[in-house]
Scaffold this active site. Structure first.
Site, PDB file in Angstrom:
ATOM      1  N   TRP A 125       0.792  -1.228   0.000  1.00 55.23           N
ATOM      2  CA  TRP A 125       0.000   0.000   0.000  1.00 55.23           C
ATOM      3  C   TRP A 125       0.826   1.282   0.000  1.00 55.23           C
ATOM      4  CZ3 TRP A 125       2.030   1.904   4.308  1.00 55.23           C
ATOM      5  CH2 TRP A 125       2.297   1.053   5.381  1.00 55.23           C
ATOM      6  N   ASN A 126       2.138   1.198   0.064  1.00 55.77           N
ATOM      7  CA  ASN A 126       2.900   2.443   0.269  1.00 55.77           C
ATOM      8  C   ASN A 126       3.114   3.245  -1.023  1.00 55.77           C
ATOM      9  OD1 ASN A 126       4.686   0.460  -0.616  1.00 55.77           O
ATOM     10  ND2 ASN A 126       6.413   1.319   0.506  1.00 55.77           N
ATOM     11  N   GLU A 149       9.695  -8.785  -3.428  1.00 53.39           N
ATOM     12  CA  GLU A 149      10.216  -7.498  -2.950  1.00 53.39           C
ATOM     13  C   GLU A 149       9.682  -7.309  -1.535  1.00 53.39           C
ATOM     14  OE1 GLU A 149      12.314  -5.513  -4.411  1.00 53.39           O
ATOM     15  OE2 GLU A 149      12.394  -6.467  -6.374  1.00 53.39           O
ATOM     16  N   CYS A 153      10.244   0.717   2.077  1.00 45.93           N
ATOM     17  CA  CYS A 153      10.887  -0.570   2.382  1.00 45.93           C
ATOM     18  C   CYS A 153      12.394  -0.435   2.567  1.00 45.93           C
ATOM     19  CB  CYS A 153      10.588  -1.568   1.273  1.00 45.93           C
ATOM     20  SG  CYS A 153      10.993  -0.937  -0.364  1.00 45.93           S
ATOM     21  N   GLU A 196      13.638  -5.869  -9.460  1.00 52.69           N
ATOM     22  CA  GLU A 196      12.753  -5.049 -10.286  1.00 52.69           C
ATOM     23  C   GLU A 196      13.600  -3.943 -10.892  1.00 52.69           C
ATOM     24  OE1 GLU A 196       9.319  -3.936  -7.832  1.00 52.69           O
ATOM     25  OE2 GLU A 196       8.264  -5.620  -8.749  1.00 52.69           O
TER      26      GLU A 196
HETATM   27  P1  NAP Z   1       1.521  -7.286   3.178  1.00 53.37           P
HETATM   28  O1  NAP Z   1       0.595  -7.243   4.337  1.00 53.37           O
HETATM   29  O2  NAP Z   1       2.468  -8.405   3.075  1.00 53.37           O
HETATM   30  O3  NAP Z   1       0.560  -7.262   1.891  1.00 53.37           O
HETATM   31  C1  NAP Z   1       1.070  -7.151   0.587  1.00 53.37           C
HETATM   32  C2  NAP Z   1       0.027  -7.642  -0.390  1.00 53.37           C
HETATM   33  O4  NAP Z   1      -0.177  -9.033  -0.236  1.00 53.37           O
HETATM   34  C3  NAP Z   1      -1.338  -6.996  -0.208  1.00 53.37           C
HETATM   35  O5  NAP Z   1      -1.932  -6.811  -1.462  1.00 53.37           O
HETATM   36  C4  NAP Z   1      -2.071  -8.074   0.589  1.00 53.37           C
HETATM   37  O6  NAP Z   1      -3.443  -7.974   0.494  1.00 53.37           O
HETATM   38  C5  NAP Z   1      -1.544  -9.318  -0.068  1.00 53.37           C
HETATM   39  N1  NAP Z   1      -1.656 -10.543   0.704  1.00 53.37           N
HETATM   40  C6  NAP Z   1      -1.881 -10.715   2.023  1.00 53.37           C
HETATM   41  N2  NAP Z   1      -1.872 -12.035   2.332  1.00 53.37           N
HETATM   42  C7  NAP Z   1      -1.623 -12.718   1.188  1.00 53.37           C
HETATM   43  C8  NAP Z   1      -1.483 -14.097   0.856  1.00 53.37           C
HETATM   44  N3  NAP Z   1      -1.581 -15.066   1.782  1.00 53.37           N
HETATM   45  N4  NAP Z   1      -1.229 -14.440  -0.417  1.00 53.37           N
HETATM   46  C9  NAP Z   1      -1.086 -13.481  -1.366  1.00 53.37           C
HETATM   47  N5  NAP Z   1      -1.217 -12.155  -1.124  1.00 53.37           N
HETATM   48  C10 NAP Z   1      -1.489 -11.779   0.144  1.00 53.37           C
HETATM   49  O7  NAP Z   1       2.371  -5.962   3.063  1.00 53.37           O
HETATM   50  P2  NAP Z   1       1.868  -4.463   3.244  1.00 53.37           P
HETATM   51  O8  NAP Z   1       1.576  -4.233   4.688  1.00 53.37           O
HETATM   52  O9  NAP Z   1       0.804  -4.179   2.241  1.00 53.37           O
HETATM   53  O10 NAP Z   1       3.149  -3.611   2.807  1.00 53.37           O
HETATM   54  C11 NAP Z   1       4.178  -3.251   3.671  1.00 53.37           C
HETATM   55  C12 NAP Z   1       5.355  -4.186   3.477  1.00 53.37           C
HETATM   56  O11 NAP Z   1       5.776  -4.165   2.119  1.00 53.37           O
HETATM   57  C13 NAP Z   1       6.593  -3.779   4.270  1.00 53.37           C
HETATM   58  O12 NAP Z   1       7.165  -4.914   4.860  1.00 53.37           O
HETATM   59  C14 NAP Z   1       7.528  -3.203   3.217  1.00 53.37           C
HETATM   60  O13 NAP Z   1       8.888  -3.284   3.551  1.00 53.37           O
HETATM   61  C15 NAP Z   1       7.189  -4.041   2.032  1.00 53.37           C
HETATM   62  N6  NAP Z   1       7.567  -3.367   0.777  1.00 53.37           N
HETATM   63  C16 NAP Z   1       8.646  -3.827   0.079  1.00 53.37           C
HETATM   64  C17 NAP Z   1       9.040  -3.189  -1.097  1.00 53.37           C
HETATM   65  C18 NAP Z   1      10.234  -3.654  -1.881  1.00 53.37           C
HETATM   66  O14 NAP Z   1      10.375  -3.261  -3.037  1.00 53.37           O
HETATM   67  N7  NAP Z   1      11.109  -4.464  -1.332  1.00 53.37           N
HETATM   68  C19 NAP Z   1       8.318  -2.085  -1.549  1.00 53.37           C
HETATM   69  C20 NAP Z   1       7.228  -1.652  -0.817  1.00 53.37           C
HETATM   70  C21 NAP Z   1       6.852  -2.298   0.342  1.00 53.37           C
HETATM   71  P3  NAP Z   1      -4.269  -7.000   1.512  1.00 53.37           P
HETATM   72  O15 NAP Z   1      -3.328  -6.009   2.074  1.00 53.37           O
HETATM   73  O16 NAP Z   1      -5.290  -6.395   0.642  1.00 53.37           O
HETATM   74  O17 NAP Z   1      -4.789  -7.885   2.562  1.00 53.37           O
END
Ligand code: NAP
Length: 487
Positions: free
Chosen positions: A150-151, A248, A282, A461
């Site tokens: 979501w960020n 990622e 991230c 990426e």
């Molecule tokens: P998240 O809770 O892991 O969710 C990411 C996505 O996965 C959302 O669309 C979520 O859906 C979905 N999801 C949840 N459970 C799943 C499952 N079992 N199977 C498949 N998809 C599933 O992460 P977030 O809170 O949205 O984002 C924050 C995290 O992202 C942080 O840890 C950050 O470091 C990381 N991030 C990494 C990068 C990078 O490039 N390395 C960039 C940006 C963010 P819902 O949220 O709709 O439930």
């Protein structure tokens, strides 16, 4: 007043799920419901896959040059609509307009432009084998799933769609349910640009819709951005049908500042690496290691600049440079980490509490927070907080700081500030991290591959590297002579 309802985007248009089942999207800066979104139910999911197959049949047959021209039109449309799209990102994420208007759409468009430019250069090779020869073709994988955090919702959708589509694949994308609108707008833009129906479908819902994508036997690859814990689930699910994966994930990155560093630049980096997008990035350098000689000057100026230069408030106000966290639950999580920092013995020198700015009193704000006297074992130093919480640590020498910086299961990013050119490279070469900066922090141009070491990810990426991750090699052996056979 009735709320707008957004539907799933399938085969070049919005498609009703037939039941009207929706979820709410909250504006983090006001706490109010912004709009409703229809959930992708079984009908929508089936339609998404059927459409993607049709889209693949058309898109993969086009020449790379044709695909490139169409994607370039999408780039132009993204740039034309920058302000409308940036306002959507502000509404969904709570980040400042100051940032979204110059970063989110711009960097998304850049990635599509970069991969559109590379698409016609994708080639195979050939080699003689005696009188025979073989050649290789780089072919697309088929239907790819994109799952976003979501960020940076629109940017993430662009970064995943760009290499996938440039290589002739199609994508079914699921944004975070907290920020679902940017991906729908990207889908509209692709259609306007001439991307064939079914090449970029958007399905909406929570993690269950994501999980469905990761298990689907007709999906060839999953590109995932999110938390480490979710990433491990996604990879396990993808393994059941041997899908390719790009992961990622999160980080807890070190920013190392030596005594000889330009102190003002180093403070800028520390603030960018902790307070930009209110800390929800991230690659954030949340473990700021400062060498003892520079520490008193560093900390005094850092606190002064944090107290004087942060403008927190309504993210759409042009003066605001520090926005709201994504949700109340996330705000609580960040505040709990701050409590742990205090109870584990760190010294709070800035922030440490929620904020209620006058022009956005109900938003989910947390003040930019700085802890000193931190030690490597504290939870604020070990765990990803994903909010505006900086831990400052001190160190004596190079070998010590390298060992401490690497002492984590994560390895997304690292930064070093020093005027000593050999030390800068020597230290960075020893960092166990995929994205590194010397006398800089956070810049991520499309040309540069990004991704994590250790548990911060798999694959990359951006950068030309990524083309390989969206193609597969077919080797074709060509016999030129009579076949020898014992039969
Ligand atoms: P998240 O809770 O892991 O969710 C990411 C996505 O996965 C959302 O669309 C979520 O859906 C979905 N999801 C949840 N459970 C799943 C499952 N079992 N199977 C498949 N998809 C599933 O992460 P977030 O809170 O949205 O984002 C924050 C995290 O992202 C942080 O840890 C950050 O470091 C990381 N991030 C990494 C990068 C990078 O490039 N390395 C960039 C940006 C963010 P819902 O949220 O709709 O439930």
């Amino acid at each position: 007043m009735s709320l707008v309802v957004h539907q799933n985007y399938i085969h070049g248009q919005y498609l009703s799920n037939g039941t009207g089942e929706t979820f709410e999207v909250i504006n983090p800066a006001t706490g109010q419901i912004s709009y409703l979104v229809e959930v992708a139910n079984d009908e929508i999911k089936q339609a998404a896959i059927a459409s993607a197959k049709q889209g693949f049949a058309v898109w993969s047959k086009m020449t790379a040059m044709e695909r490139s021209r169409i994607l370039q039109k999408a780039v132009a449309l993204l740039r034309e609509q920058n302000d409308v799209l940036a306002a959507i990102e502000v509404l969904d994420t709570g980040k400042p307009w100051q940032e979204a208007s110059v970063v989110d759409v711009v960097t998304g468009a850049d990635a599509i432009e970069f991969f559109a430019g590379l698409a016609p250069s994708i080639e195979g090779n050939q080699q003689p084998v005696g009188d025979d020869f073989y050649y290789t073709r780089r072919e697309p994988l088929g239907i790819c799933a994109g799952i976003g955090a979501w960020n940076y919702p629109l940017q993430i959708a662009c970064w995943k769609a760009a290499p996938a589509l440039a290589c002739g694949n199609v994508m079914v994308f699921k944004p975070s349910e907290e920020t679902p609108l940017g991906a729908l707008k990207l889908a509209e833009i692709f259609t306007q640009a001439g991307v064939p129906d079914g090449v970029f479908n958007v399905v909406q819902g929570d993690g269950r819709v994501g999980a469905w994508l990761t298990l689907h036997d007709e999906i060839a690859k999953v590109s995932f951005t999110g938390e480490v814990g979710t990433g491990t689930k996604v990879m396990a699910a993808a393994a059941t049908t041997l899908k390719e994966v790009t992961m990622e994930l999160g980080g807890k990155s070190p920013l190392i500042i030596f005594d000889d560093a330009d102190v003002d630049n180093a403070i800028s980096a520390a603030m960018l690496a902790n307070f930009y997008t209110q800390g929800e990035i991230c690659t954030n350098g949340t473990r700021v290691f400062v060498q003892k000689g520079i520490y008193p000057r560093f900390i005094q100026k850092l606190v002064e600049r944090t107290q004087n230069n942060i403008v927190c408030g309504d993210p759409m106000d042009e003066a605001t440079n520090f926005g709201a966290l994504i949700s109340q639950a996330h705000q609580q999580k960040v505040l709990e980490y701050i409590e742990q920092g205090k109870s584990q013995g760190a010294t709070l020198v800035a922030g440490g509490h929620a904020l209620t700015p006058e022009n956005a009193p109900n938003g989910y704000f947390v003040a930019p927070t700085i802890f000193t006297d931190c030690s490597d074992e504290m939870s604020i130093v070990k765990e990803e907080i994903f909010g505006p919480v900086m831990s400052v640590l001190t160190f004596d020498d190079e070998a010590e700081v390298i060992a401490r910086a690497n002492d984590t299961h994560l390895g997304l990013a690292a930064g070093v500030f020093t005027q000593d050119i050999t030390r800068a490279h020597r230290v960075i070469h020893q960092m166990q991290a995929g994205i590194c900066w010397i006398n800089a922090y956070g810049a991520s141009p499309s040309e540069m591959p990004v991704g994590g070491y250790k548990m911060s990810g798999i694959g990359r990426e951006n950068g030309s590297e990524t083309l390989k991750a969206y193609t597969q090699i077919k080797a074709v052996y060509v016999g030129m002579t009579t076949l020898e056979s014992p039969f």
